[in-house]
Write an enzyme that holds these catalytic residues in place. Sequence first.
Site, PDB file in Angstrom:
ATOM      1  CG  HIS A 219      70.947 -44.310   2.023  1.00  0.00           C
ATOM      2  ND1 HIS A 219      71.932 -45.135   2.506  1.00  0.00           N
ATOM      3  CD2 HIS A 219      69.776 -44.949   2.252  1.00  0.00           C
ATOM      4  CE1 HIS A 219      71.390 -46.238   2.992  1.00  0.00           C
ATOM      5  NE2 HIS A 219      70.080 -46.141   2.862  1.00  0.00           N
TER       6      HIS A 219
ATOM      7  NE  ARG B 291      65.657 -45.914   7.186  1.00  0.00           N
ATOM      8  CZ  ARG B 291      66.743 -46.510   6.751  1.00  0.00           C
ATOM      9  NH1 ARG B 291      67.045 -46.514   5.480  1.00  0.00           N
ATOM     10  NH2 ARG B 291      67.548 -47.121   7.587  1.00  0.00           N
TER      11      ARG B 291
END
Length: 111
Positions: free
Chosen positions: A82, A77
């Site tokens: 990011h 995730r």
Amino acid sequence: MKYSDEQRIKKIYENAKKLDEYIKSNNIQKDQLLQEQTLQWLVTTPLYNIGENAYYLSDDYKNKTPEIPWKMISGLRHRLVHDYDGINWTIIADVVLEEIPDLIEQLKYLV
């Protein structure tokens, strides 16, 4: 809102199940996931949700279920969120097509 571990497991299970059902009902293959940006966007939302809920499970719960790779799930995730431009879609396709069905099998006994 703070969710209990049981609520988070249920959310993880439901997101994994819906993603798996969509992939199977539409006969989506690995090459499609590697090439079609729309499908890539489609799979990332359930993966975000799965990873976010896994991240916030209590350490006590994670320690009681060491057979499930919680750190890898939440790490995926973080990578998706990011480092979107650096995503290795071959890995994501393998996760969606191979690991999600295994996760569902593990979680169905915990829900």
